[in-house]
Scaffold this motif. Sequence first.
Motif, PDB file in Angstrom:
ATOM      1  N   GLU A 236       0.914   3.837  -5.541  1.00  0.00           N
ATOM      2  CA  GLU A 236      -0.117   4.686  -6.235  1.00  0.00           C
ATOM      3  C   GLU A 236      -1.093   4.866  -5.161  1.00  0.00           C
ATOM      4  OE1 GLU A 236      -3.900   3.818  -9.003  1.00  0.00           O
ATOM      5  OE2 GLU A 236      -2.231   2.493  -9.224  1.00  0.00           O
ATOM      6  N   CYS A 238      -4.179   5.776  -2.934  1.00  0.00           N
ATOM      7  CA  CYS A 238      -5.594   5.561  -2.918  1.00  0.00           C
ATOM      8  C   CYS A 238      -6.394   6.678  -2.718  1.00  0.00           C
ATOM      9  CB  CYS A 238      -5.923   4.415  -1.951  1.00  0.00           C
ATOM     10  SG  CYS A 238      -7.349   4.079  -1.860  1.00  0.00           S
ATOM     11  N   TYR A 245      -2.104   3.676   0.173  1.00  0.00           N
ATOM     12  CA  TYR A 245      -1.497   3.373  -1.059  1.00  0.00           C
ATOM     13  C   TYR A 245      -1.616   1.774  -1.745  1.00  0.00           C
ATOM     14  CZ  TYR A 245       1.066   7.661  -0.617  1.00  0.00           C
ATOM     15  OH  TYR A 245       1.387   9.206  -0.519  1.00  0.00           O
ATOM     16  N   TYR A 246      -1.987   1.944  -2.990  1.00  0.00           N
ATOM     17  CA  TYR A 246      -1.531   0.598  -3.668  1.00  0.00           C
ATOM     18  C   TYR A 246      -0.094   0.386  -3.926  1.00  0.00           C
ATOM     19  CZ  TYR A 246      -6.645   1.018  -4.402  1.00  0.00           C
ATOM     20  OH  TYR A 246      -7.816   1.067  -4.261  1.00  0.00           O
ATOM     21  N   VAL A 247       0.469  -0.846  -3.725  1.00  0.00           N
ATOM     22  CA  VAL A 247       1.706  -1.325  -3.901  1.00  0.00           C
ATOM     23  C   VAL A 247       1.698  -2.292  -5.107  1.00  0.00           C
ATOM     24  CG1 VAL A 247       3.836  -2.350  -2.930  1.00  0.00           C
ATOM     25  CG2 VAL A 247       2.053  -1.149  -1.487  1.00  0.00           C
ATOM     26  N   ARG A 248       2.790  -1.622  -6.145  1.00  0.00           N
ATOM     27  CA  ARG A 248       2.930  -2.690  -7.277  1.00  0.00           C
ATOM     28  C   ARG A 248       4.463  -2.821  -7.302  1.00  0.00           C
ATOM     29  NH1 ARG A 248      -1.322   0.685  -9.448  1.00  0.00           N
ATOM     30  NH2 ARG A 248      -2.908  -0.669 -10.615  1.00  0.00           N
ATOM     31  N   LEU A 262       0.189 -11.163  -5.943  1.00  0.00           N
ATOM     32  CA  LEU A 262       0.013 -10.257  -6.727  1.00  0.00           C
ATOM     33  C   LEU A 262      -1.407 -10.451  -7.371  1.00  0.00           C
ATOM     34  CD1 LEU A 262       3.173  -9.876  -9.123  1.00  0.00           C
ATOM     35  CD2 LEU A 262       2.318  -8.421  -7.231  1.00  0.00           C
ATOM     36  N   GLN A 263      -2.224  -9.292  -7.413  1.00  0.00           N
ATOM     37  CA  GLN A 263      -3.464  -9.260  -8.129  1.00  0.00           C
ATOM     38  C   GLN A 263      -3.451  -9.387  -9.522  1.00  0.00           C
ATOM     39  OE1 GLN A 263      -5.546  -9.987  -5.829  1.00  0.00           O
ATOM     40  NE2 GLN A 263      -6.701  -8.392  -4.863  1.00  0.00           N
ATOM     41  N   ASP A 265      -4.280  -6.995 -11.501  1.00  0.00           N
ATOM     42  CA  ASP A 265      -3.624  -5.689 -11.916  1.00  0.00           C
ATOM     43  C   ASP A 265      -2.538  -5.325 -11.523  1.00  0.00           C
ATOM     44  OD1 ASP A 265      -4.097  -5.412  -9.274  1.00  0.00           O
ATOM     45  OD2 ASP A 265      -5.567  -3.688  -9.437  1.00  0.00           O
ATOM     46  N   THR A 267      -1.001  -5.326  -8.435  1.00  0.00           N
ATOM     47  CA  THR A 267      -1.042  -4.792  -7.079  1.00  0.00           C
ATOM     48  C   THR A 267      -0.835  -6.233  -6.032  1.00  0.00           C
ATOM     49  OG1 THR A 267      -3.390  -4.903  -6.988  1.00  0.00           O
ATOM     50  CG2 THR A 267      -2.481  -2.654  -7.646  1.00  0.00           C
ATOM     51  N   ASP A 376      -7.321  -4.321  -0.250  1.00  0.00           N
ATOM     52  CA  ASP A 376      -5.739  -4.391  -0.681  1.00  0.00           C
ATOM     53  C   ASP A 376      -4.900  -3.098  -0.701  1.00  0.00           C
ATOM     54  OD1 ASP A 376      -6.055  -7.181  -1.352  1.00  0.00           O
ATOM     55  OD2 ASP A 376      -7.295  -6.842  -3.207  1.00  0.00           O
ATOM     56  N   THR A 377      -5.160  -2.461   0.089  1.00  0.00           N
ATOM     57  CA  THR A 377      -4.518  -1.110   0.324  1.00  0.00           C
ATOM     58  C   THR A 377      -3.473  -1.250   1.307  1.00  0.00           C
ATOM     59  OG1 THR A 377      -6.190  -0.096   1.758  1.00  0.00           O
ATOM     60  CG2 THR A 377      -6.079   0.463  -0.681  1.00  0.00           C
TER      61      THR A 377
END
Length: 526
Positions: A236, A238, A245-248, A262-263, A265, A267, A376-377
Amino acid sequence: MGDQSAAARRARVTRKAPSQSSAPEPPQSHSAKPPARGRGRTGAGREDARPPGEHANAINPRAAPSPIDPQGATSARSRPEKGPAPSELGSVRNGKGASNAGPSRKAVPARKDSARRETGAVPKTKEPPSTGPPAVASYCCTGADGSGGVKSGGVGARRLRDVLKTLSLGRQDTSEAAERVNQLIRTLVSAIRARESTFSSIDILGTGSYYEHVKISAPNEFDVMFTMPAPRVELEQCGDSGPFYYVRLKRNPQGNDLDKFLQEDGTLAACKMLFALRNIIKEIVKSMTRTEMKVTVDKKKAGSPAITLRIGNPPTEISVDIILALEVRSQSWPTSTQEGLKIEEWLGSKVKQEYKWKPIYLVPKHAKNGRVLKEDTWRLSFSHIEKDMIKNHGNTKTCCESKGVKCCRKSCLKLLKHLLDQLKTKDGNRRGLDKFCSYHAKTAFFQACVLWPDDKQWLFTDLESCFQKFLNFFLNCLNNANLPHFFIPTYNLFSRRLIDKASSDFLSKEIKYEINNRFPIFEMQN
């Protein structure tokens, strides 16, 4: 009769005498030959005529006659004209040519010579064209002073080669440094795999200038990626940042070792992963104190993705940056990269396609929102492709091979990096020079290779003019505050959000000073 005949002969002699002794001299205009001067000016105009698209200041030094060398002028007229080869869009190619041609290019002396020639004092054949370009072409030094003018005289190809020799890495020093670094990396990787299951599959990827073979001065800095394969992920972007990017993690019923990072949310917390790896490395280094190799860990730098280790003591100290990187193979590159990597004319469409099949890497780098860091990016990294492009930089496969033609692409990159390093050494962090780094030089290098893709435009014999055109391109990027990321062109490395105008103006002023004064900075000792 005899007396009359003698008198008549004397009278004829007397009438002829004035015509021999007092004959008027030819008019001054005959000796000055204005028509010839007119033809000389017209001829000069024909000499300066260039094919469409060639810059008016693209001049070969051998075609620029010395003001006291009529033979040089003759050979210049007889020299066949060339097309608009960018390798000639620069200053004179050697120091000797610069010193001879330089003074004749200044506006005021040219007018004085012209005035003397009108009086017959200066032979027409010794005067270079009055409309000739300066010795350092304005293409290469646009805006070097307030009027766009530049002092005459280039740095000299021979001198640039001498500078390059000082930048070459000693074989013995390089071998010893590489062995120490390799020993450290092997120790770290083995211990990390054994201590933490999350990092049990890490691998090594050498990046940066040493592994790209453009390291200068000393083998004292190494960049090494610790890569680890990532599971299926979603990226996703940023904001509109481009490379951040954010990573999921995509759903995995069996779970995986990254779940602990993992957070809430969903991520993946870049800062937590980097912190965990850093602690493991610090523990390993502490256990190494009994060995012969002295290793220390630098304090964490805010926003930096690197864990910096130092081997030994100054001045032989070696810096090693360890960078954690997620290797993503299971998906295509992000949409932000679609307009990047324009290498079709340079390296070819096939090579571009091969690069597109390679994985992408994500490193834990904080995005900036004004002065606020987002912890956290992850930032996209193309270091592996950059390394390959620099090592295989030729438009033809034989470029710089043992039996191929040698180009000066990498030499120009080394010279620009050296120039930036020397300016930082001279000025310290004054006026924000610390905001500029070797990645700016490398990005400008890639852009220049795309602008001038042909190997013939980077001949090593044209080193000076090639460096001048490359330096001028960098200056234009600096002055226009526009240096697009090579893979993500919507991301501007020189945007005002990243580098303020005062810092850009100061660096631009410093570079123009070096151009106008034939690079005195290159005389500095490291």
